[in-house]
Design a protein around this motif. Structure first.
Motif, PDB file in Angstrom:
ATOM      1  N   SER A  42       0.795  -1.365  -0.133  1.00  0.00           N
ATOM      2  CA  SER A  42       0.055   0.043   0.099  1.00  0.00           C
ATOM      3  C   SER A  42       0.920   1.380   0.043  1.00  0.00           C
ATOM      4  O   SER A  42       0.391   2.325  -0.487  1.00  0.00           O
ATOM      5  N   ASP A  43       1.863   1.252   0.723  1.00  0.00           N
ATOM      6  CA  ASP A  43       2.843   2.533   0.753  1.00  0.00           C
ATOM      7  C   ASP A  43       3.479   2.575  -0.790  1.00  0.00           C
ATOM      8  O   ASP A  43       3.656   3.629  -1.000  1.00  0.00           O
ATOM      9  N   ILE A  44       4.081   1.586  -1.443  1.00  0.00           N
ATOM     10  CA  ILE A  44       4.174   1.562  -2.647  1.00  0.00           C
ATOM     11  C   ILE A  44       2.989   2.168  -3.903  1.00  0.00           C
ATOM     12  O   ILE A  44       3.556   3.101  -4.426  1.00  0.00           O
ATOM     13  N   CYS A  45       2.230   1.643  -3.567  1.00  0.00           N
ATOM     14  CA  CYS A  45       1.019   2.033  -4.252  1.00  0.00           C
ATOM     15  C   CYS A  45       0.760   3.558  -4.116  1.00  0.00           C
ATOM     16  O   CYS A  45       0.385   4.175  -5.043  1.00  0.00           O
ATOM     17  N   ASP A  46       0.653   4.271  -2.847  1.00  0.00           N
ATOM     18  CA  ASP A  46       0.475   5.558  -2.482  1.00  0.00           C
ATOM     19  C   ASP A  46       1.693   6.412  -3.145  1.00  0.00           C
ATOM     20  O   ASP A  46       1.316   7.453  -3.595  1.00  0.00           O
ATOM     21  N   ARG A  47       2.851   5.849  -2.979  1.00  0.00           N
ATOM     22  CA  ARG A  47       3.951   6.771  -3.714  1.00  0.00           C
ATOM     23  C   ARG A  47       3.737   6.865  -5.261  1.00  0.00           C
ATOM     24  O   ARG A  47       4.348   7.847  -5.747  1.00  0.00           O
TER      25      ARG A  47
END
Length: 98
Positions: A42-47
């Protein structure tokens, strides 16, 4: 068959890794993980501003090819670089393009 500096097996392995990372999204993921260490999907998706399905596809493929490591914690998956070799190669290639 052998070239001056690589065996055929080495060339095949190199082509395998290059194909595995030959997409701007995958290169961006590698940059994020190299800079930030371990990150959740989810952090990668957000970034990146991409869908989870797309990012998960890229992550799964690079993990299967030994480029990334995965750690599961409950329902969450955390990815990190298996080594810094790919990032070093990216830096080297960027020097060659200047």
């Amino acid at each position: 068959m052998e070239t001056e500096c690589f065996t055929w097996e080495e060339l095949e392995k190199l082509a395998y890794v290059l194909k595995a990372v030959a997409h701007p999204n995958r290169l961006k993921i590698i940059c994020l993980l190299s800079k930030n260490g371990e990150m959740s999907v989810s952090d990668i998706c957000d970034r990146m501003g991409c869908s989870q399905a797309l990012i998960s596809h890229h992550l799964t493929d690079m993990q299967a090819k030994g480029i990334l490591l995965i750690r599961r914690e409950g329902r969450n998956a955390f990815y990190s670089m298996a080594s810094d070799h790919v990032t070093e190669a990216m830096r080297c290639m960027m020097k060659c393009t200047k």
